[in-house]
Design a protein around this motif. Structure first.
Motif, mmCIF file in Angstrom:
data_model
loop_
_atom_site.group_PDB
_atom_site.id
_atom_site.type_symbol
_atom_site.label_atom_id
_atom_site.label_comp_id
_atom_site.label_asym_id
_atom_site.label_seq_id
_atom_site.Cartn_x
_atom_site.Cartn_y
_atom_site.Cartn_z
ATOM 1 N N PRO A 9 0.807 -1.219 0.000
ATOM 2 C CA PRO A 9 0.000 0.000 0.000
ATOM 3 C C PRO A 9 0.839 1.267 0.000
ATOM 4 O O PRO A 9 1.919 1.323 0.597
ATOM 5 N N ALA A 10 0.329 2.274 -0.687
ATOM 6 C CA ALA A 10 0.971 3.589 -0.668
ATOM 7 C C ALA A 10 0.989 4.110 0.764
ATOM 8 O O ALA A 10 0.035 3.921 1.523
ATOM 9 N N GLY A 11 2.072 4.773 1.104
ATOM 10 C CA GLY A 11 2.221 5.291 2.465
ATOM 11 C C GLY A 11 3.041 4.387 3.367
ATOM 12 O O GLY A 11 3.328 4.740 4.510
ATOM 13 N N THR A 12 3.444 3.220 2.862
ATOM 14 C CA THR A 12 4.302 2.329 3.644
ATOM 15 C C THR A 12 5.675 2.978 3.850
ATOM 16 O O THR A 12 6.275 3.493 2.914
ATOM 17 N N LEU A 13 6.146 2.951 5.091
ATOM 18 C CA LEU A 13 7.476 3.471 5.417
ATOM 19 C C LEU A 13 8.432 2.304 5.612
ATOM 20 O O LEU A 13 8.119 1.331 6.304
ATOM 21 N N VAL A 14 9.604 2.395 5.003
ATOM 22 C CA VAL A 14 10.621 1.363 5.127
ATOM 23 C C VAL A 14 11.920 2.029 5.584
ATOM 24 O O VAL A 14 12.405 2.967 4.936
ATOM 25 N N THR A 15 12.449 1.557 6.693
ATOM 26 C CA THR A 15 13.682 2.115 7.245
ATOM 27 C C THR A 15 14.770 1.044 7.231
ATOM 28 O O THR A 15 14.572 -0.054 7.753
ATOM 29 N N ILE A 16 15.907 1.365 6.622
ATOM 30 C CA ILE A 16 17.053 0.456 6.563
ATOM 31 C C ILE A 16 18.124 0.969 7.520
ATOM 32 O O ILE A 16 18.470 2.154 7.499
ATOM 33 N N THR A 17 18.642 0.064 8.348
ATOM 34 C CA THR A 17 19.635 0.452 9.349
ATOM 35 C C THR A 17 20.825 -0.489 9.308
ATOM 36 O O THR A 17 20.661 -1.718 9.274
ATOM 37 N N SER A 18 22.019 0.098 9.294
ATOM 38 C CA SER A 18 23.252 -0.666 9.426
ATOM 39 C C SER A 18 24.183 0.138 10.313
ATOM 40 O O SER A 18 24.654 1.214 9.917
ATOM 41 N N GLY A 19 24.427 -0.365 11.505
ATOM 42 C CA GLY A 19 25.255 0.386 12.448
ATOM 43 C C GLY A 19 24.610 1.726 12.773
ATOM 44 O O GLY A 19 23.458 1.797 13.200
ATOM 45 N N THR A 20 25.347 2.825 12.544
ATOM 46 C CA THR A 20 24.825 4.164 12.828
ATOM 47 C C THR A 20 24.148 4.798 11.610
ATOM 48 O O THR A 20 23.695 5.928 11.677
ATOM 49 N N THR A 50 26.640 8.602 8.564
ATOM 50 C CA THR A 50 27.485 8.772 7.378
ATOM 51 C C THR A 50 28.047 7.428 6.952
ATOM 52 O O THR A 50 28.190 6.505 7.757
ATOM 53 N N THR A 51 28.388 7.333 5.671
ATOM 54 C CA THR A 51 29.003 6.123 5.147
ATOM 55 C C THR A 51 30.503 6.156 5.424
ATOM 56 O O THR A 51 31.030 7.131 5.963
ATOM 57 N N ALA A 52 31.189 5.090 5.039
ATOM 58 C CA ALA A 52 32.608 4.957 5.364
ATOM 59 C C ALA A 52 33.455 6.079 4.785
ATOM 60 O O ALA A 52 34.500 6.425 5.338
ATOM 61 N N ASP A 53 33.002 6.674 3.664
ATOM 62 C CA ASP A 53 33.774 7.755 3.054
ATOM 63 C C ASP A 53 33.394 9.130 3.596
ATOM 64 O O ASP A 53 33.802 10.156 3.059
ATOM 65 N N GLY A 54 32.579 9.148 4.674
ATOM 66 C CA GLY A 54 32.229 10.407 5.323
ATOM 67 C C GLY A 54 31.056 11.135 4.715
ATOM 68 O O GLY A 54 30.741 12.252 5.132
ATOM 69 N N ALA A 98 30.375 -1.349 4.110
ATOM 70 C CA ALA A 98 31.610 -1.012 3.406
ATOM 71 C C ALA A 98 32.706 -2.045 3.652
ATOM 72 O O ALA A 98 32.868 -2.570 4.754
ATOM 73 N N ASN A 99 33.453 -2.321 2.571
ATOM 74 C CA ASN A 99 34.680 -3.119 2.638
ATOM 75 C C ASN A 99 34.491 -4.443 3.375
ATOM 76 O O ASN A 99 35.296 -4.825 4.233
ATOM 77 N N LEU A 100 33.402 -5.134 3.037
ATOM 78 C CA LEU A 100 33.157 -6.448 3.632
ATOM 79 C C LEU A 100 34.188 -7.426 3.074
ATOM 80 O O LEU A 100 34.313 -7.608 1.866
ATOM 81 N N ALA A 101 34.925 -8.052 3.968
ATOM 82 C CA ALA A 101 36.023 -8.919 3.563
ATOM 83 C C ALA A 101 35.515 -10.164 2.836
ATOM 84 O O ALA A 101 34.363 -10.574 3.015
ATOM 85 N N PRO A 102 36.359 -10.777 2.012
ATOM 86 C CA PRO A 102 35.953 -11.986 1.288
ATOM 87 C C PRO A 102 35.421 -13.065 2.218
ATOM 88 O O PRO A 102 36.032 -13.372 3.249
ATOM 89 N N GLY A 103 34.257 -13.640 1.870
ATOM 90 C CA GLY A 103 33.670 -14.731 2.627
ATOM 91 C C GLY A 103 32.941 -14.334 3.897
ATOM 92 O O GLY A 103 32.321 -15.180 4.546
#
Length: 569
Positions: A326-337, A357-361, A373-378
């Motif tokens: 439905p229109a009006g749905t709010l979606v919030t994505i959170t990762s760390g801060t 802020t992201t890793a590059d400020g 950001a910069n998730l290591a292999p595996g």
């Protein structure tokens, strides 16, 4: 760290000289290019004079030389156009193994091998064979210090000196669906064979005229500094060059339910899902619209590469059927801060607010989504998604919210075709155990029953003394059934169905007409639930209340029934 890749798919180490790099590329492609730096040519317009002289003697005066001089013959060196295009290596902009979504610079060196100054036409696109697309072509006339985007339709450079070079590069995005081991070749120019043999270098451009995809000479206008007047004696010339590389190992990124980043849904790993439900207040009419409370999901991403770190951006994306959310749905994505909230308008999501802020400020914004950001292999990482449905949402419905993790290779904050991406679906139910109560009338010791009243339905029935009312409650788990692998489904555990004939609006165990007798009485031995245990209050013979405890979980997309009978007094 940028990595240079030769056309034989091996890394070019920094100890190699530029000339060795070019030569190595050409040898690797199967041909040692004759168009590498050529011998110097006599400059156009050079005057070559020739006068013959002779000596002779008069036989009457032997020993006395007499000189003779011819007329002078003058030869003027004609203007000859010439051009070569040679591969100069492939650079993976983010370094490491070439993966889907990577940006590659296919570099070329274009050289004026004629004997006069000339302009050079560079096309605005290049030809790709394999899983990739050209986003732009750029050129440099200062040795690579500055690159300029070639405008649509191509560009003609300024005057290039004899022996001078123009650097060009095709900027290519590896397709997100590229498979390991697939070849990605890029051709700049178009000379027919296009195979890096001598037939691709310094060819006459008269056979196909001036085309938009060519790399070719363009004679300077007469009067240009250092330009010899007139057209080249051999006409305008063209050249082409191609080089290729291989795509590395897959997969490199997956996005799925909590702890199962590589989950697979009904058809692929782009429709795996997590089902959760809102709270619904007791006694709520199932047909009534509600204002559901916000619910938070946890999803997991994983970098599947064995060699390269990966930065992933996160965005909500419209469901396959736009109207299913439905229109009006709010979606919030959170990762760390980092937090970003988006509002669904019925067709698309728009950025509403953000923090952190992201890793590059860079501050979270409409063009700078939450990222891991910069998730290591595996390695895996979790992030949270909070879904808040609007007032007026229907009950017993699953509302899908797709969340896409992607590698934002062009840094525009949006998902672009060809960028590495993977989607998981957070599906919010507004309750998921549906109860439907029906009735029918049996004759019992009373009068005959019309067919319409003797069939289970939700409509009003007519019953007289001695007739028996049979109630049927069908309970159904309306959530999606288990499919694929790793998806989070909703079983209904510890289901308890209560039928109290004196509670709330129920009246089947009351004395509604005040004659001192309850209007209906229990019919012992007729209360049935194949998977439930039924408790009677006060006992089965005089029951005014039935409690049915279902002994097994009600699995998604399955049903059960509870029936009991009451005799009309």
């Amino acid at each position: 760290m940028k990595r240079v890749i030769s056309s034989n798919k091996t890394s070019i180490r920094s100890k190699f000289s530029y000339r060795s790099l070019v030569a190595g590329l050409l040898i690797a492609s199967g041909v040692f290019q004759l168009a590498l730096p050529t011998l110097a040519q006599t400059a156009a317009g050079t005057t070559i004079s020739n006068t013959a002289t002779a000596t002779y003697e008069d036989p009457n005066a032997p020993g006395v030389p007499i000189n003779a001089t011819s007329n002078t013959v003058v030869i003027k060196v004609a203007e000859i156009a010439g051009i070569t295009a040679t591969p100069s290596g492939i650079i993976d902009v983010n370094g490491g193994t070439i993966q889907p979504g990577d940006i590659l610079n296919y570099n070329y060196t274009i050289t004026n091998v004629g004997n006069d100054t000339t302009k050079i036409f560079i096309p605005s696109t290049a030809t790709v064979a394999g899983p990739g697309t050209v986003s732009k072509v750029q050129y440099s006339v200062d040795g690579g210090t500055t690159y300029i985007d070639v405008p649509a339709g191509g560009v003609t450079t300024g005057s290039i000196a004899v022996g001078g070079t123009v650097l060009a590069r095709a900027v290519v995005t590896v397709s997100g669906t590229a498979t390991s081991g697939s070849s990605l070749a890029v051709l700049l120019g178009d000379t027919g064979p296009n195979d890096n043999t001598p037939l691709t270098q310094n060819q006459a451009d008269i056979t196909d005229t001036a085309l938009a995809q060519e790399v070719r000479t363009v004679d300077n206008p007469d009067g240009t500094i250092n330009e010899v007047a007139g057209a080249p004696a051999n006409g305008e010339r063209e050249a082409s060059a191609t080089q290729q590389t291989l795509i590395g190992a897959l997969p490199v990124m997956v996005n799925g339910p909590s702890g199962v980043a590589d989950a697979v849904g009904p058809s692929s790993n782009n429709d795996d899902f997590t089902n959760k439900t809102t709270f619904v207040a007791p006694g709520t009419d199932p047909a009534a619209a509600i204002d559901p409370g916000a619910v938070t999901f946890t999803n997991t991403v994983q970098n599947g590469s064995t060699t390269d770190p990966l930065t992933m951006s996160l965005l909500p994306t419209p469901p396959t059927t736009a109207a299913s959310l439905p229109a009006g749905t709010l979606v919030t994505i959170t990762s760390g801060t980092q937090t970003a909230t988006y509002t669904y308008n019925g067709t698309t999501f728009t950025f509403t607010s953000g923090s952190g802020t992201t890793a590059d400020g860079q501050a979270i914004s409409a063009t700078n989504p939450v990222e891991i950001a910069n998730l290591a292999p595996g390695i895996t990482a979790n992030y949270q998604v909070t879904v808040d449905l609007p007032t007026g949402s229907l009950q017993l419905v699953g509302y899908p919210v797709p969340i896409t993790a992607f590698v934002d290779t062009n840094n525009d904050g949006s998902i672009t075709t060809g960028e590495l991406q993977n989607t998981t679906i957070d599906q919010l139910y507004t309750g998921y155990l549906k109860l439907v109560k029906e009735s029918r009338v049996l004759q019992g010791t009373g009068s005959a029953v019309p067919a319409a009243d003797g069939t289970f339905s939700t409509t009003v029935k007519n019953a007289g003394a001695g007739n028996i009312i049979e109630y049927r409650i069908t309970y159904t788990n309306v959530s999606s059934a288990p499919v694929g692998t790793g998806n989070v489904t909703l079983s209904a555990n510890k289901v308890v169905i209560t039928e109290d004939g004196t509670a709330g609006t129920n009246s089947w165990a009351k004395d509604n007409d005040g004659n001192g007798t309850v209007d209906t009485s229990s019919v012992p031995g007729t209360s049935v639930d194949a998977t439930g245990t039924i408790i009677f209050t006060p006992d089965e013979a005089t029951a005014t209340k039935y409690v049915d405890t279902v002994n097994i979980p009600v699995a998604p997309n399955t049903s059960g029934t509870f029936t009991f009978q009451r005799k009309v007094n």
